[in-house]
Design an enzyme around this catalytic site. Sequence first.
Site, short mmCIF file in Angstrom:
data_model
loop_
_atom_site.label_atom_id
_atom_site.label_comp_id
_atom_site.label_asym_id
_atom_site.label_seq_id
_atom_site.Cartn_x
_atom_site.Cartn_y
_atom_site.Cartn_z
N GLY A 187 -15.25 -21.57 39.69
CA GLY A 187 -15.61 -22.37 41.01
C GLY A 187 -16.33 -21.58 42.11
CG HIS B 82 -28.33 -26.89 33.36
ND1 HIS B 82 -27.27 -27.17 32.39
CD2 HIS B 82 -29.44 -26.47 32.90
CE1 HIS B 82 -27.80 -26.32 31.48
NE2 HIS B 82 -29.11 -25.89 31.68
CG ASP C 286 -27.50 -30.36 30.94
OD1 ASP C 286 -27.54 -29.51 29.85
OD2 ASP C 286 -26.83 -30.33 31.75
C1 GRF Z 1 -22.66 -22.33 36.88
O1 GRF Z 1 -23.78 -21.22 36.42
C2 GRF Z 1 -23.19 -23.73 36.56
O2 GRF Z 1 -24.41 -23.94 36.78
C3 GRF Z 1 -22.80 -23.95 34.94
O3 GRF Z 1 -21.46 -23.40 34.88
C4 GRF Z 1 -21.37 -22.35 36.01
C5 GRF Z 1 -20.22 -22.59 36.83
O4 GRF Z 1 -19.93 -21.38 37.58
N1 GRF Z 1 -22.59 -25.19 34.78
P1 GRF Z 1 -18.81 -21.57 38.57
O5 GRF Z 1 -17.45 -21.90 37.97
O6 GRF Z 1 -18.93 -22.48 39.68
O7 GRF Z 1 -18.78 -20.11 39.36
#
Ligand code: GRF
Length: 209
Positions: free
Chosen positions: A14, A111, A152
């Site tokens: 998160g 993404h 995506d």
């Molecule tokens: C991020 O790199 C996002 O782009 C991908 O999953 C990761 C999640 O990171 N879909 P976090 O849980 O927000 O730290």
Amino acid sequence: MERLKIGVLLSGGGTNLQALLNGIDRGSLSAEVIFIASNKGEAYGLVRGQERGIPTAVFEAKDFPSKKERDQKLLEALKTHNVELVVLAGYLDKIPNFLIEAYPNKIINIHPSLLPCFGGKGYYGERVHRGVYERGMKVTGATVHFVSEETDGGPIILQKSLPIKFEDGVSDIQQKVLAVEHEILPEAIQLLAEGRVTVINGRVKIHHK
Ligand code: GRF
């Protein structure tokens, strides 16, 4: 200006959620995170919300007779909390068409690459950055896009690139991209909160202030 009511879906730590909360605290994001849901009960992102008294819920597929029933309950919860914008912040599950139809151009995803490169089925988390590394890319970045039926594949709202040095390994690339994600996700939501985003024939137009 009315604060945009956001529901965040996540599966992991998160840090993107935290970037939104920090933006709200700083007053640079005219929104409020009113609900957080996860398909993983152990997701630390849930704890970040609970510590601020934000309602959270877990929708693990194993706890429901089918994924469809799980997703129907998820949709009910989003509507019950009056969520206006659904933000996928590291949510590792497919969003069903009926949920996309219930929130037309009101579901966005972050993404960790410059879509369409290294996007689509199988490209998530570390796999994206390993693909970028192994291909010897000189630039990478992150993308915020609307969610469509194609993984995506929805209209792109914001992208930001960054250079890759030869010395950068997979985890260096991942960290650099995450920093860019924490910039463009709040930025994209602020544009939506200001009503400055229009989708025209599958392409996004950002209107000047
Ligand atoms: C991020 O790199 C996002 O782009 C991908 O999953 C990761 C999640 O990171 N879909 P976090 O849980 O927000 O730290």
